[in-house]
Design an enzyme around this catalytic site. Sequence first.
Site, PDB file in Angstrom:
ATOM      1  N   HIS A 102       1.671   5.019  11.421  1.00  4.97           N
ATOM      2  CA  HIS A 102       2.432   4.588  10.248  1.00  4.97           C
ATOM      3  C   HIS A 102       3.923   4.813  10.551  1.00  4.97           C
ATOM      4  O   HIS A 102       4.271   5.789  11.229  1.00  4.97           O
ATOM      5  CB  HIS A 102       2.112   5.471   9.028  1.00  4.97           C
ATOM      6  CG  HIS A 102       0.982   5.010   8.172  1.00  4.97           C
ATOM      7  ND1 HIS A 102       0.175   5.902   7.496  1.00  4.97           N
ATOM      8  CD2 HIS A 102       0.530   3.773   7.828  1.00  4.97           C
ATOM      9  CE1 HIS A 102      -0.727   5.235   6.795  1.00  4.97           C
ATOM     10  NE2 HIS A 102      -0.536   3.940   6.969  1.00  4.97           N
ATOM     11  N   CYS A 162       3.387  12.020   3.822  1.00  2.00           N
ATOM     12  CA  CYS A 162       2.141  11.349   3.442  1.00  2.00           C
ATOM     13  C   CYS A 162       1.638  11.818   2.081  1.00  2.00           C
ATOM     14  O   CYS A 162       0.993  11.063   1.363  1.00  2.00           O
ATOM     15  CB  CYS A 162       1.058  11.615   4.476  1.00  2.00           C
ATOM     16  SG  CYS A 162       1.435  11.006   6.114  1.00  2.00           S
TER      17      CYS A 162
END
Length: 271
Positions: free
Chosen positions: A167, A264
């Site tokens: 990511h 996250c």
Amino acid sequence: MRTAPPRRYLMCPPTHFEVSYSINPWMDPAKPVDPQLALTQWEDLKRTYLSLGHTVELLTPQPGMPDMVFAANGATVIDGRVLSARFAFPQRAGEALAQRKWFQAQGYADIRIPEHVNEGEGDFAVTRNLLLAGRGFRASPASHAEAQEFFGRPVIGLDLVDPRFYHLDTALCVLDDSTDTDVMYYPGAFSPGSREALARLFPDAVIAEEADALAFGLNAVSDGRHVLLPQAAAGLCAPLRARGYEPVPLDLTELLKGGGSVKCCTLEIRV
Ligand code: ARG
């Protein structure tokens, strides 16, 4: 002196956190997870936001959604507009709806159900004017155009090439979103062309070493002054201090077993 305007964050307690499947190289279902320790570490992160004067909203954790603690992936919220997520893997598909329902219940009217795969702030990072957008492992390139159309912000597409940094938010962090200049990133996570693009856009960026990137040091949250980051990424502290930021080291090692850390676990609600 750098300033830290109060922010609104959305988080989800790791009540049902476990590693029962593997969708990134960090997840090993054979390795045990200590749920109590995960909760203690997460609580510490939440408490730190509150102590810095920020607001933390909470999602209700759902059984059968072990990755829901990684709230950053459920949406992207800019100017009160909510771009919902569409997950790349079926294991996480239900999280998008769970989070969308939260925004609906809070009265957000401008919510887009996406056509293309995007995993929220996992692959979207916001500077003053730009939307930096990762692709290669999760978000589809078509989601970049969709986000540009929805938010009316120029999108800079960046190609991720190392599966450990699957990511964008594992490889790059915006330090001061009142500028279009202050970021930190790990060049090795990006393709040669994207590296060159980053160097042009951000000539004064903090450049992370591989060891700090592997400790998830780029998976940090900055409020413009304090930079909350995993404590193992110690090499980032000196360059951050040199630029006037205050590193706030935290231990989130239990959540790293799911492939995530500070960022996250944190979705920013920008209204
Ligand atoms: N296990 C999750 C996944 O692989 C971790 C997500 C981490 N979140 C993030 N914003 N990088 O999807």
